[in-house]
Design an enzyme around this catalytic site. Structure first.
Site, PDB file in Angstrom:
ATOM      1  CG  ASN A   9      -1.650   1.264   1.460  1.00  0.00           C
ATOM      2  OD1 ASN A   9      -1.804   2.070   0.541  1.00  0.00           O
ATOM      3  ND2 ASN A   9      -2.130   1.467   2.677  1.00  0.00           N
ATOM      4  CE  LYS A  11       0.588   3.598   4.914  1.00  0.00           C
ATOM      5  NZ  LYS A  11       0.276   3.697   6.315  1.00  0.00           N
ATOM      6  CG  HIS A  95      -5.710   1.752   5.429  1.00  0.00           C
ATOM      7  ND1 HIS A  95      -5.217   2.729   6.259  1.00  0.00           N
ATOM      8  CD2 HIS A  95      -4.676   0.905   5.198  1.00  0.00           C
ATOM      9  CE1 HIS A  95      -3.933   2.474   6.509  1.00  0.00           C
ATOM     10  NE2 HIS A  95      -3.588   1.376   5.868  1.00  0.00           N
ATOM     11  CD  GLU A  97      -2.795   5.553   6.799  1.00  0.00           C
ATOM     12  OE1 GLU A  97      -2.852   5.632   5.557  1.00  0.00           O
ATOM     13  OE2 GLU A  97      -1.818   5.060   7.412  1.00  0.00           O
ATOM     14  CD  GLU A 167      -3.259  -2.687   7.595  1.00  0.00           C
ATOM     15  OE1 GLU A 167      -2.116  -2.802   7.124  1.00  0.00           O
ATOM     16  OE2 GLU A 167      -4.016  -1.753   7.305  1.00  0.00           O
ATOM     17  N   GLY A 173       2.683   2.323  10.683  1.00  0.00           N
ATOM     18  CA  GLY A 173       3.596   3.442  10.479  1.00  0.00           C
ATOM     19  C   GLY A 173       4.357   3.853  11.729  1.00  0.00           C
ATOM     20  CB  SER A 211       5.635  -1.614  11.789  1.00  0.00           C
ATOM     21  OG  SER A 211       5.187  -0.284  11.988  1.00  0.00           O
TER      22      SER A 211
HETATM   23  C1  PEP Z   1      -0.600   0.126   5.982  1.00  0.00           C
HETATM   24  O1  PEP Z   1      -0.608   1.242   5.521  1.00  0.00           O
HETATM   25  O2  PEP Z   1      -1.544  -0.633   5.729  1.00  0.00           O
HETATM   26  C2  PEP Z   1       0.535  -0.293   6.812  1.00  0.00           C
HETATM   27  C3  PEP Z   1       0.506  -1.487   7.351  1.00  0.00           C
HETATM   28  O3  PEP Z   1       1.566   0.595   6.982  1.00  0.00           O
HETATM   29  P1  PEP Z   1       3.021   0.301   7.619  1.00  0.00           P
HETATM   30  O4  PEP Z   1       3.512  -0.999   7.024  1.00  0.00           O
HETATM   31  O5  PEP Z   1       3.854   1.466   7.217  1.00  0.00           O
HETATM   32  O6  PEP Z   1       2.845   0.193   9.085  1.00  0.00           O
END
Ligand code: PEP
Length: 252
Positions: A9, A11, A95, A97, A167, A173, A211
């Site tokens: 992803n 973003k 998601h 976000e 997640e 992040g 992460s």
């Molecule tokens: C994500 O945006 O779905 C995500 C898991 O981000 P990150 O790997 O940067 O934590």
């Protein structure tokens, strides 16, 4: 057997230059390997055609969001049919976000899942608890509710188009990752929620996100209920992303 998937992803990051730097290398070193996963790239929607062109059709593609509406006077929105028209196979829905910054509720996520499935694409429903919810001992209940409500309209053959991504919000992040054991426990819980919904739970891929990096992917992907990863930051770094794609135990 469940699909193994690694989805990057991007973003709201990237540029034409980045597409040119990243996509060819990913195709050469991560796609079509034995024992490896399906590799999906989810760039910002305007770059989908360029990623497709650079990958010569070898990469599976997705978009990060679609409208809950099918078509019409919804300025700024992109529909699931349009994502399909561009050659995408996957759509992220809900998601964290989108939930946190754009106020998307479980009901909105459910309508988006319905649009995605009607278009014949795979919906990747993202679920996960906040740190406060985890510390209050509510993580399982919160995630179970997100799964039940986000997938409330799915029935019959439509389950074939469903992937769930767990997640934890506190891991996205932040550089903090759930331990493989904690992630496995939540994935098993998600599978039991799916079972209780009469879904073919053993056939639905459940990805972990938050992460994931080259140095923790192998431990996560060797857990029995973790079928791959949704990767944010590390998907923008060729070497990291490629080694994550190669982190499945042999014989998968
Ligand atoms: C994500 O945006 O779905 C995500 C898991 O981000 P990150 O790997 O940067 O934590």
């Amino acid at each position: 057997m469940r699909r193994k998937i690694v989805a990057g992803n991007w973003k709201m990051n990237g540029s034409k230059d980045l597409v040119q730097q990243l996509v060819g290398v990913i195709c050469d070193r991560a796609v079509g390997l034995d024992d490896a996963a399906e590799v999906v790239v989810i760039p910002p929607a305007p770059y989908v055609p360029l990623v497709q062109q650079q990958s010569d059709g070898k990469l599976a593609l997705g978009v990060q969001n679609v409208s809950e509406w099918q078509s019409g006077a919804y300025t700024g929105e992109v529909s699931a049919d349009m994502a399909k028209d561009l050659g995408c196979g996957f759509v992220l829905v809900g998601h964290s976000e989108r939930r946190q910054l754009f106020g998307e509720s479980d009901d909105v996520a459910a309508r988006k899942v319905e649009r995605v499935l009607e278009s014949g694409l795979t919906a990747v429903l993202c679920v996960g608890e906040t740190l406060e919810q985890r510390e209050a001992g509510e993580a399982e209940q919160v995630v179970a509710e997100q799964v039940r409500r986000g997938l409330a309209g799915v029935a019959g053959d439509q389950w074939e188009g469903v992937v769930v991504a767990y997640e934890p919000v506190w891991a996205i992040g932040t550089g903090k990752t759930a331990t493989a054991e904690d992630a496995q426990a939540m994935h098993a819980e998600i599978r039991s929620v799916l079972k209780a919904m009469d879904a073919p739970a053993e056939e639905i891929s459940v990805l972990y996100g938050g992460s994931v990096k080259a140095d923790n992917a192998a431990a996560l992907f060797s857990e029995p209920d973790i079928d791959g990863g949704l990767i944010g930051g590390a998907s923008l770094k060729a070497d990291e992303f490629i080694s994550i794609c190669r982190s499945f135990p042999a014989g998968n």
